[in-house]
Design a protein around this motif. Structure first.
Motif, PDB file in Angstrom:
ATOM      1  N   TYR A   1       0.829  -1.206   0.000  1.00 40.69           N
ATOM      2  CA  TYR A   1       0.000   0.000   0.000  1.00 40.69           C
ATOM      3  C   TYR A   1       0.865   1.257   0.000  1.00 40.69           C
ATOM      4  N   PHE A   2       1.860   1.303   0.882  1.00 33.99           N
ATOM      5  CA  PHE A   2       2.713   2.476   0.948  1.00 33.99           C
ATOM      6  C   PHE A   2       3.667   2.574  -0.239  1.00 33.99           C
ATOM      7  N   VAL A   3       4.033   1.458  -0.836  1.00 32.83           N
ATOM      8  CA  VAL A   3       4.840   1.498  -2.067  1.00 32.83           C
ATOM      9  C   VAL A   3       4.040   2.155  -3.178  1.00 32.83           C
ATOM     10  N   THR A   4       2.758   1.806  -3.289  1.00 34.13           N
ATOM     11  CA  THR A   4       1.896   2.427  -4.303  1.00 34.13           C
ATOM     12  C   THR A   4       1.738   3.915  -4.038  1.00 34.13           C
ATOM     13  N   ILE A   5       1.556   4.295  -2.792  1.00 32.83           N
ATOM     14  CA  ILE A   5       1.441   5.715  -2.452  1.00 32.83           C
ATOM     15  C   ILE A   5       2.722   6.456  -2.807  1.00 32.83           C
ATOM     16  N   GLN A   6       3.872   5.862  -2.490  1.00 31.65           N
ATOM     17  CA  GLN A   6       5.148   6.522  -2.774  1.00 31.65           C
ATOM     18  C   GLN A   6       5.362   6.678  -4.281  1.00 31.65           C
TER      19      GLN A   6
ATOM     20  N   ASN B   1       2.979   6.958  -6.534  1.00 30.31           N
ATOM     21  CA  ASN B   1       2.063   8.011  -6.976  1.00 30.31           C
ATOM     22  C   ASN B   1       2.589   9.392  -6.601  1.00 30.31           C
ATOM     23  N   ASN B   2       3.128   9.538  -5.391  1.00 35.37           N
ATOM     24  CA  ASN B   2       3.694  10.820  -4.974  1.00 35.37           C
ATOM     25  C   ASN B   2       4.887  11.207  -5.843  1.00 35.37           C
ATOM     26  N   ALA B   3       5.740  10.245  -6.172  1.00 34.75           N
ATOM     27  CA  ALA B   3       6.890  10.537  -7.027  1.00 34.75           C
ATOM     28  C   ALA B   3       6.435  10.934  -8.424  1.00 34.75           C
ATOM     29  N   ARG B   4       5.416  10.259  -8.934  1.00 27.04           N
ATOM     30  CA  ARG B   4       4.896  10.590 -10.264  1.00 27.04           C
ATOM     31  C   ARG B   4       4.303  11.998 -10.276  1.00 27.04           C
ATOM     32  N   ILE B   5       3.568  12.359  -9.224  1.00 29.00           N
ATOM     33  CA  ILE B   5       2.977  13.697  -9.145  1.00 29.00           C
ATOM     34  C   ILE B   5       4.067  14.752  -9.003  1.00 29.00           C
ATOM     35  N   SER B   6       5.069  14.465  -8.183  1.00 31.10           N
ATOM     36  CA  SER B   6       6.176  15.407  -8.009  1.00 31.10           C
ATOM     37  C   SER B   6       6.953  15.585  -9.311  1.00 31.10           C
TER      38      SER B   6
ATOM     39  N   SER C   1      -0.671   7.758 -15.451  1.00 31.09           N
ATOM     40  CA  SER C   1      -1.801   7.937 -14.542  1.00 31.09           C
ATOM     41  C   SER C   1      -1.430   7.477 -13.134  1.00 31.09           C
ATOM     42  N   VAL C   2      -2.258   7.855 -12.208  1.00 26.59           N
ATOM     43  CA  VAL C   2      -2.077   7.460 -10.817  1.00 26.59           C
ATOM     44  C   VAL C   2      -2.566   6.021 -10.665  1.00 26.59           C
ATOM     45  N   ALA C   3      -1.758   5.193 -10.018  1.00 27.14           N
ATOM     46  CA  ALA C   3      -2.105   3.781  -9.841  1.00 27.14           C
ATOM     47  C   ALA C   3      -2.998   3.613  -8.625  1.00 27.14           C
ATOM     48  N   VAL C   4      -3.969   2.732  -8.746  1.00 26.25           N
ATOM     49  CA  VAL C   4      -4.865   2.401  -7.646  1.00 26.25           C
ATOM     50  C   VAL C   4      -4.317   1.151  -6.971  1.00 26.25           C
ATOM     51  N   PHE C   5      -4.311   1.154  -5.639  1.00 26.82           N
ATOM     52  CA  PHE C   5      -3.794  -0.003  -4.910  1.00 26.82           C
ATOM     53  C   PHE C   5      -4.795  -1.146  -4.946  1.00 26.82           C
ATOM     54  N   ARG C   6      -4.315  -2.308  -5.352  1.00 29.21           N
ATOM     55  CA  ARG C   6      -5.105  -3.539  -5.315  1.00 29.21           C
ATOM     56  C   ARG C   6      -4.202  -4.642  -4.786  1.00 29.21           C
TER      57      ARG C   6
END
Length: 150
Positions: A91-96, A98-103, A115-120
């Motif tokens: 979960y936190f890997v996906t968040i990180q 997404n944050n890196a992609r946005i940054s 695009s932003v990845a959804v955690f599954r």
């Protein structure tokens, strides 16, 4: 000395988690290419799930012996910890990511970087084994300590 311990203990813990994940991945690859090669995919998943449950029970049992804690208390707390590791780390890997992609998008002048990845959570044999063990052990713990809850 205290500052050094505060830094080293989490570092060693994280290294142990990554080592166990790496070792399990290599073991699963070895079993799939050698011993379980002629076994059907369904039975392969059943065998790997059972091995995961047995390995986690062994680790929890050794933990309870090493720290001289009740086996049931270790089982409940260990299964909750394993469940958190199985769910929270991806979960936190996906968040990180997404944050890196946005940054990167912000600092690159608005260039679209994906695009932003959804955690599954993927249900592979180790994850399924951990979920089964956690469900059973938490259920046993609740049933055992039910008189204290009432």
């Amino acid at each position: 000395m205290s500052l050094l311990l505060e830094f080293l203990v989490p570092l060693i813990f994280v290294c142990c988690i990554f080592f166990l994940a790496f070792a399990w991945d290599k073991t699963e690859q070895f079993l799939n290419t050698t011993i379980l090669k002629k076994v059907s995919k369904r039975w392969r998943n059943v065998i790997l799930t059972t091995m995961t449950i047995l390995f986690e029970l062994l680790v929890i049992w050794r933990f309870s012996i090493f720290f001289k804690v009740s086996a049931l208390e270790s089982l409940v707390m260990g299964s909750i910890l394993l469940l958190c590791c199985i769910w929270l780390i991806p979960y936190f890997v996906t968040i990180q990511r997404n944050n890196a992609r946005i940054s990167d998008k912000y600092h690159s002048g608005g260039v679209e970087l994906g695009s932003v990845a959804v955690f599954r959570l993927s249900l592979n044999p180790p994850v399924l084994g951990t979920i089964i063990l956690s469900t059973v052990s938490i259920g046993v713990g609740i049933f055992y300590y039910l008189p204290y809850f009432l």
